[in-house]
Design an enzyme around this catalytic site. Structure first.
Site, PDB file in Angstrom:
ATOM      1  N   ARG A   1    -108.208  23.238  30.364  1.00 19.78           N
ATOM      2  CA  ARG A   1    -107.719  22.293  29.348  1.00 19.78           C
ATOM      3  C   ARG A   1    -108.588  22.359  28.097  1.00 19.78           C
ATOM      4  O   ARG A   1    -108.459  21.543  27.209  1.00 19.78           O
ATOM      5  CB  ARG A   1    -107.719  20.882  29.933  1.00 19.78           C
TER       6      ARG A   1
ATOM      7  N   HIS B   1    -114.582  15.679  57.101  1.00 21.66           N
ATOM      8  CA  HIS B   1    -115.377  16.652  57.849  1.00 21.66           C
ATOM      9  C   HIS B   1    -115.787  16.165  59.246  1.00 21.66           C
ATOM     10  O   HIS B   1    -115.583  16.860  60.240  1.00 21.66           O
ATOM     11  CB  HIS B   1    -116.649  17.021  57.080  1.00 21.66           C
TER      12      HIS B   1
ATOM     13  N   LYS C   1    -115.982  26.994  58.574  1.00 19.51           N
ATOM     14  CA  LYS C   1    -117.335  27.461  58.898  1.00 19.51           C
ATOM     15  C   LYS C   1    -117.313  28.242  60.210  1.00 19.51           C
ATOM     16  O   LYS C   1    -116.637  27.850  61.160  1.00 19.51           O
ATOM     17  CB  LYS C   1    -118.297  26.264  59.009  1.00 19.51           C
TER      18      LYS C   1
ATOM     19  N   LYS D   1    -109.694  17.961  48.373  1.00 22.06           N
ATOM     20  CA  LYS D   1    -109.959  16.535  48.551  1.00 22.06           C
ATOM     21  C   LYS D   1    -110.685  15.977  47.323  1.00 22.06           C
ATOM     22  O   LYS D   1    -111.259  16.782  46.587  1.00 22.06           O
ATOM     23  CB  LYS D   1    -110.765  16.321  49.822  1.00 22.06           C
TER      24      LYS D   1
ATOM     25  N   GLU E   1    -127.783  15.721  54.680  1.00 21.45           N
ATOM     26  CA  GLU E   1    -127.924  16.534  53.463  1.00 21.45           C
ATOM     27  C   GLU E   1    -129.193  16.141  52.731  1.00 21.45           C
ATOM     28  O   GLU E   1    -129.540  14.953  52.711  1.00 21.45           O
ATOM     29  CB  GLU E   1    -126.747  16.266  52.526  1.00 21.45           C
TER      30      GLU E   1
ATOM     31  N   HIS F   1    -113.241  22.199  54.103  1.00 21.74           N
ATOM     32  CA  HIS F   1    -113.977  23.464  54.220  1.00 21.74           C
ATOM     33  C   HIS F   1    -114.819  23.545  55.494  1.00 21.74           C
ATOM     34  O   HIS F   1    -115.198  24.622  55.914  1.00 21.74           O
ATOM     35  CB  HIS F   1    -114.827  23.732  52.966  1.00 21.74           C
TER      36      HIS F   1
HETATM   37  C1  BG6 Z   1    -118.128  17.860  50.351  1.00 20.09           C
HETATM   38  C2  BG6 Z   1    -118.641  16.515  49.908  1.00 20.09           C
HETATM   39  O1  BG6 Z   1    -116.845  17.766  50.879  1.00 20.09           O
HETATM   40  O2  BG6 Z   1    -119.007  18.391  51.345  1.00 20.09           O
HETATM   41  C3  BG6 Z   1    -120.043  16.638  49.349  1.00 20.09           C
HETATM   42  O3  BG6 Z   1    -117.776  16.000  48.897  1.00 20.09           O
HETATM   43  C4  BG6 Z   1    -120.940  17.295  50.382  1.00 20.09           C
HETATM   44  O4  BG6 Z   1    -120.561  15.363  48.995  1.00 20.09           O
HETATM   45  C5  BG6 Z   1    -120.334  18.597  50.889  1.00 20.09           C
HETATM   46  O5  BG6 Z   1    -122.187  17.553  49.758  1.00 20.09           O
HETATM   47  C6  BG6 Z   1    -121.144  19.154  52.056  1.00 20.09           C
HETATM   48  O6  BG6 Z   1    -120.692  20.447  52.361  1.00 20.09           O
HETATM   49  P1  BG6 Z   1    -121.667  21.497  53.057  1.00 20.09           P
HETATM   50  O7  BG6 Z   1    -120.792  22.653  53.363  1.00 20.09           O
HETATM   51  O8  BG6 Z   1    -122.738  21.804  52.056  1.00 20.09           O
HETATM   52  O9  BG6 Z   1    -122.213  20.816  54.276  1.00 20.09           O
END
Ligand code: BG6
Length: 501
Positions: free
Chosen positions: A58, A248, A190, A156, A224, A186
């Protein structure tokens, strides 16, 4: 510095020429995940050279910045040795198109390109806020850019409640059928998550003891070390519950808890996951107090660096949003009666690590001595940063003088064992989309069921006015006595690597 991994030398099946249109084509996710994923599959010779990728932006006249970023992010994603001139070859396959609004006139350029190759499948990847998903799909339909071969990929968050998620779906469903819709999670791409299916359904040893008769509890942890980075506005509306658990962690729980599908085929697997989601016990005002913890990080230290608090990170000092959540969930069905599933996830934890631990019950009777129970076996599935499976079993310590035993791990370290590069989650998911394989993507009814459960928590938190517990950035999360006092179950879920081993 490259790893010594090699690209697999198994020859992958080549995907026929295709078109991909990335809306939000100059966004963070596109640069970090989508283009690198396509690039690595291109290097692996899985994509036909004839493909075309259209990046929709955009912002006018941003070519220089776009191609600069493309090269930078692809270069950063490379973890094996390759001929770097391939980056330029790949970049030539990406056309940047300026489309500021969703109207027929604005889409004319795109239509002209796509109409040149009417027999190719076209993947529309919506990496924009979900509030414009409806407008985009409607405009594609009005421009006659959707046919039987078209697919749409949805990133998402797909709404922030059952009602908003359904509203988004009904707009998309006016242009695409469920068979054409790919909702990305995602985590399902994995490698170790994929291996869960093989571990469970190709090994009789585990499947025969996979129930509440034999398993004491299951722990699913995604810790994390990152904070909310530049996504404060989005994150403050979601919190850890919607950002991580709704998708997740629940998907991981489904893979652990579901019944064996009759065949590894998309709808069979999704039907089994749906049954699990429908069987998770809903929370109410009372059960939520003992069954959940909400936390938020304060200032702290990580690797000698001072870290700001969540409130400072988002610049809103009254936010109640949780950056940590722990939940003790129950699945009310025959297999899992009374087996707690502990789910926990948080930002700014001491380190990044994700794992699933299956804690087996101890043997029924201790024949060795009368000093209590023998600790149960553990199956530990480490998802990241290492990809590893460990089976902890009691082993006799060598030497005479009676039976002394200790828990010892049998370890399968994926990377060491296979010495092969593992494709990133997005690589696998992109290929599955191009092949029309929907097993790793959520169906709308799964999403609905997940929302029903999540809303039982959100609403009960509101009703019971459940307070957040602060924890220092760079710590193991809320704990230090507070949890132990309030929650008898928290000892077993305290985020501490040593305690889970
Ligand atoms: C995302 C979240 O879906 O997954 C993030 O929105 C998060 O906040 C991320 O950091 C974690 O993904 P991964 O693969 O790094 O564990």
């Amino acid at each position: 510095m490259y790893n010594t991994f090699r690209m697999s030398n198994k020859r992958p099946k080549i995907i026929k020429p295709f078109n991909a249109v990335i809306f939000g084509g100059d966004g963070d996710l596109a640069f970090r995940k989508i283009y690198p994923a396509l690039f690595h599959r291109f290097v692996a010779k899985q994509l036909d050279l004839d493909h075309d990728i259209f990046a929709i932006t955009r912002t006018e006249n941003c070519d220089k910045k776009f191609y600069g970023n493309l090269e930078k992010f692809i270069t950063e994603s490379i973890d094996y040795e390759l001929d770097s001139s391939l980056i330029a070859v790949f970049a030539k396959k990406i056309k940047l198109l300026y489309i500021p609004v969703h109207t027929k006139t604005a889409y004319a350029k795109l239509k002209k390109y796509l109409d040149d190759t009417p027999t190719r499948q076209c993947v529309y990847y919506l990496s924009t806020p979900s509030s414009v998903f409806g407008e985009i799909s409607d405009c594609l339909k009005r421009c006659e850019l959707i046919n039987d071969l078209s697919k749409v990929v949805l990133e998402k968050p797909l709404g922030n409640s059952l009602a908003t998620s359904r509203a988004i779906h009904s707009k998309i469903a006016a242009s695409f059928t469920e068979r054409q819709i790919y909702r990305i999670d995602h985590y399902l791409g994995k490698e170790t998550v994929q291996n869960l299916m093989v571990l469970r359904f190709a090994n009789r040893l585990f499947e025969s003891s996979w129930d509440s008769e034999n398993i004491d509890n299951v722990q699913i942890t995604v810790a994390e070390n990152l904070g909310v980075e530049k996504r404060g506005d989005y994150y403050d509306q979601s919190g850890a519950l919607l950002d991580m658990v709704q998708n997740h962690l629940l998907q991981l729980l489904c893979l652990i808890a579901m019944e064996p599908p009759s065949k590894l085929e998309a709808n069979n697997v999704r039907n089994e996951k749906l049954k699990v989601l429908n069987a998770i016990r809903l929370f109410d005002e009372n059960s939520v107090k003992d069954g959940t913890v909400r936390g938020q990080y304060t200032r702290g230290n990580m690797e000698g660096e001072k870290i700001s608090s969540y409130l400072e990170d988002i610049g809103k000092y009254e936010s109640e949003t949780e950056t940590f959540v722990a939940i003790k969930a129950y699945i009310d069905n025959w297999r899992w009666k009374d087996t707690p599933f502990y789910l926990r996830t948080g930002k700014r934890m001491i380190k990044r690590y994700s794992e699933i631990v299956i804690n087996f019950k101890s043997v029924k009777h201790n024949v060795f001595d009368s000093n209590g129970d023998i600790p149960g076996n553990k199956l530990i599935i480490r998802l990241q940063p290492e990809e590893r499976i460990e089976l902890v079993q009691m082993t006799k310590l060598p030497g005479p003088g009676g039976y002394r035993y200790e828990p010892i791990s049998l370890k399968l370290d994926y990377v060491d064992f296979f010495n092969e590069r593992f494709p990133e989650a997005y690589e696998r998911l992109m290929i599955d989309i191009l092949r029309g394989e929907q097993t790793l993507f959520m169906r709308q009814d799964e999403l609905d069921a997940a929302w029903v459960w999540i809303e039982s928590i959100v609403n009960s938190w509101k009703k019971s006015k459940q307070q957040k517990i602060l924890y220092e950035a760079g710590s193991w999360g809320p704990g230090d006595g507070i949890l132990n006092k309030n929650h008898e179950w928290s000892k077993s879920i305290k985020i501490n690597e040593n305690e889970t081993l």
